[in-house]
Design an enzyme around this catalytic site. Structure first.
Site, short mmCIF file in Angstrom:
data_model
loop_
_atom_site.label_atom_id
_atom_site.label_comp_id
_atom_site.label_asym_id
_atom_site.label_seq_id
_atom_site.Cartn_x
_atom_site.Cartn_y
_atom_site.Cartn_z
N ARG A 270 0.84 -1.20 0.00
CA ARG A 270 0.00 0.00 0.00
C ARG A 270 0.88 1.25 0.00
O ARG A 270 1.86 1.33 0.74
CB ARG A 270 -0.92 0.02 1.22
CG ARG A 270 -1.91 -1.14 1.23
CD ARG A 270 -2.88 -1.09 2.40
NE ARG A 270 -3.69 -2.29 2.44
CZ ARG A 270 -4.57 -2.58 3.38
NH1 ARG A 270 -4.75 -1.74 4.38
NH2 ARG A 270 -5.28 -3.70 3.35
N ARG A 285 2.28 1.35 10.25
CA ARG A 285 1.76 1.74 8.93
C ARG A 285 2.89 1.61 7.91
O ARG A 285 3.74 2.48 7.79
CB ARG A 285 1.22 3.17 8.98
CG ARG A 285 0.27 3.51 7.84
CD ARG A 285 -0.28 4.92 8.02
NE ARG A 285 -1.11 5.03 9.19
CZ ARG A 285 -2.41 4.75 9.23
NH1 ARG A 285 -3.02 4.32 8.15
NH2 ARG A 285 -3.10 4.88 10.35
N GLU A 357 -6.38 -0.78 15.56
CA GLU A 357 -7.02 -1.75 14.67
C GLU A 357 -6.05 -2.85 14.25
O GLU A 357 -4.91 -2.57 13.86
CB GLU A 357 -7.54 -1.04 13.42
CG GLU A 357 -8.19 -1.98 12.41
CD GLU A 357 -8.26 -1.40 11.01
OE1 GLU A 357 -8.34 -2.20 10.06
OE2 GLU A 357 -8.20 -0.16 10.86
N SER A 360 -10.36 -5.88 10.28
CA SER A 360 -11.59 -5.22 9.86
C SER A 360 -12.40 -6.25 9.07
O SER A 360 -11.92 -6.77 8.07
CB SER A 360 -11.26 -4.00 8.99
OG SER A 360 -12.41 -3.24 8.72
N ARG A 399 0.91 -6.27 12.73
CA ARG A 399 0.30 -5.64 13.91
C ARG A 399 0.15 -6.64 15.05
O ARG A 399 0.21 -6.26 16.22
CB ARG A 399 -1.03 -5.00 13.53
CG ARG A 399 -0.84 -3.79 12.62
CD ARG A 399 -2.05 -2.89 12.55
NE ARG A 399 -1.74 -1.69 11.79
CZ ARG A 399 -2.51 -0.59 11.76
NH1 ARG A 399 -3.65 -0.58 12.45
NH2 ARG A 399 -2.15 0.47 11.06
#
Length: 434
Positions: A270, A285, A357, A360, A399
């Protein structure tokens, strides 16, 4: 993609849905009005085209009758009329394709319609706690963040990663590298042996129409990485949701095969466009990270129950790792573009003293299926309907590594290995500096 027939029949409902998703009332109304106008123009043109085609067929029969009756003049006039109609139809079919594309382009940038029970709100501050699992431990004053621990262990290197690739990359070594691998293997084993998901190793580069199918294109093009391929390009997957969901594209699945449940451990890529200044320290991130993805393909009646089930499968990962977490119902303003309802699972990070988070899980209805033309046979085998698609992280491996490091850190700088991971770590109980 939304169904234009549904929009035509429910324009007010779409306006209200867009407003819930933080559109202005004026923008929502003008967008819906524009869609209906475009659809009316397309339908009028198609009707005219069909009328001309019917007239061409009738005139062709009349030519035969005129020739049989010896009326050469009438036959010639009819031939001239058929010639004009053929030209109109050729141009009209090209125009129909243009009108179809214009309407689909307008539809492709519209977000999905939230379910009625999704809380209405603007951003993450309006999300609602579904439940909390695990008690938060007392936070001693020696607690550190994951990057401080990793660097002190000599197993997490951001400086060398930056020399290799720039910012938002990490080099993991030794015990932490093995723990990241162990986490991915543990998650895959759990989902395949206990949760009924089929393991898949998909391509990591996909075509534009595959990215369109899971709504990464056109809206999120700036978030993707592309590589030239032949005369075109291929996109690096931002999540395994993309290839896994598209396994059923342009196909009709028999009802008895549903639900299909897929899982994959892949790198994800990403660009993190729009994230400048956010989470610049550490691994939270990254441009490249590993994730275990869960995808379900269901019939229309089963998707809501499947959403609850998928979320529980992702939660089980954190329960086995004995990590505190909470599950949130996202509000309309914070929900993803293609979702009708989303649960976010947020793991506790004592180094940050915050929940973050880690998964999801979304139910998309037939939104992606329309973009992929993915259908299934009704139970009676007579009709075809669009499948419903769901996706979720089961979970983000990087994560999870962060969460384990911070929750299992010791005052001496070592990290205790969770019991469930020890079989994947050669029986080791702790990661310590060499």
């Amino acid at each position: 993609m939304l169904d234009i027939k549904w929009i035509r029949d429910n324009p007010k409902a779409l306006v209200e849905a867009l407003v819930k998703r933080s559109w202005s009332a004026d923008d929502a109304q003008s967008t819906v009005d524009g869609l209906i106008t475009s659809d009316e123009a397309r339908r009028e043109h198609v009707t005219e085209l069909q009328t001309k085609q019917e007239r061409r067929n009738a005139a062709s029969k009349e030519i035969g009758n005129a020739m049989r009756s010896g009326d050469a003049a009438l036959a010639e006039r009819l031939k001239a009329e058929v010639g004009e109609i053929k030209t109109f139809i050729q141009n009209g079919e090209a125009r129909e394709r243009e009108l179809d594309k214009a309407l689909n382009d307008e539809l492709s940038v519209l977000p999905n319609v939230p379910f009625d029970d999704v809380p209405v709100g603007k951003d993450e501050h309006d999300n609602v706690v579904k439940h909390i699992v695990g008690k938060l431990p007392t936070r001693p004053n020696w607690v550190k963040e994951h990057f401080e621990i990793g660097e002190a262990l000599g197993m997490m290197d951001f400086e060398r990663a930056a020399k290799l690739s720039g910012s938002r990359f990490t080099v993991l070594k030794s015990g932490l590298a093995r723990m990241e691998r162990a986490l991915g293997q543990f998650m895959l084993d759990l989902h395949t042996t206990e949760h009924g998901y089929e393991e898949v190793i998909p391509p990591l580069m996909v075509k534009d129409d595959v990215l369109f199918g899971t709504n990464q294109l056109p809206k999120f093009e700036e978030d993707l990485f592309f590589t030239p391929h032949g005369e075109g390009r291929l996109g690096l997957i931002p999540t395994a949701e993309v290839p896994l969901t598209n396994l059923v594209r342009e196909e009709i699945t028999t009802h008895e095969k549903l639900p299909l449940r897929y899982t994959a451990l892949t790198p994800c890529f990403r660009s993190e466009a729009g994230s400048a200044g956010r989470d610049t320290r550490g691994m939270l991130r990254q441009h490249q990270f590993y994730k275990v993805e869960l995808v379900s393909i269901t019939d229309q009646e089963s998707s809501l129950a499947e959403h609850e089930r998928m979320t529980q499968c992702a939660e089980e990962v954190l329960k086995r790792l004995e990590l505190p977490f909470r599950t949130m119902t996202l509000c309309t303003g914070d929900m993803g573009f293609g979702a009708r309802k989303t649960y976010d699972i947020e793991v506790w990070l004592p180094g940050q003293n915050a929940y973050r988070e880690i998964s999801s899980c979304s139910v998309c209805g037939d939104f992606q299926a329309r973009r992929m033309d993915a259908r299934y046979k009704d139970k009676d085998g007579k009709g075809n309907r669009f499948v419903h698609t769901l996706n979720g992280s089961g979970t983000a491996v990087g994560r999870a590594l962060i969460a384990v490091i911070e929750n299992y850190q010791n005052e001496d700088g070592s990290v205790t290995i969770p019991e469930v991971l020890r079989p994947y770590m050669g029986g080791r109980e702790k990661i310590e500096s060499k």
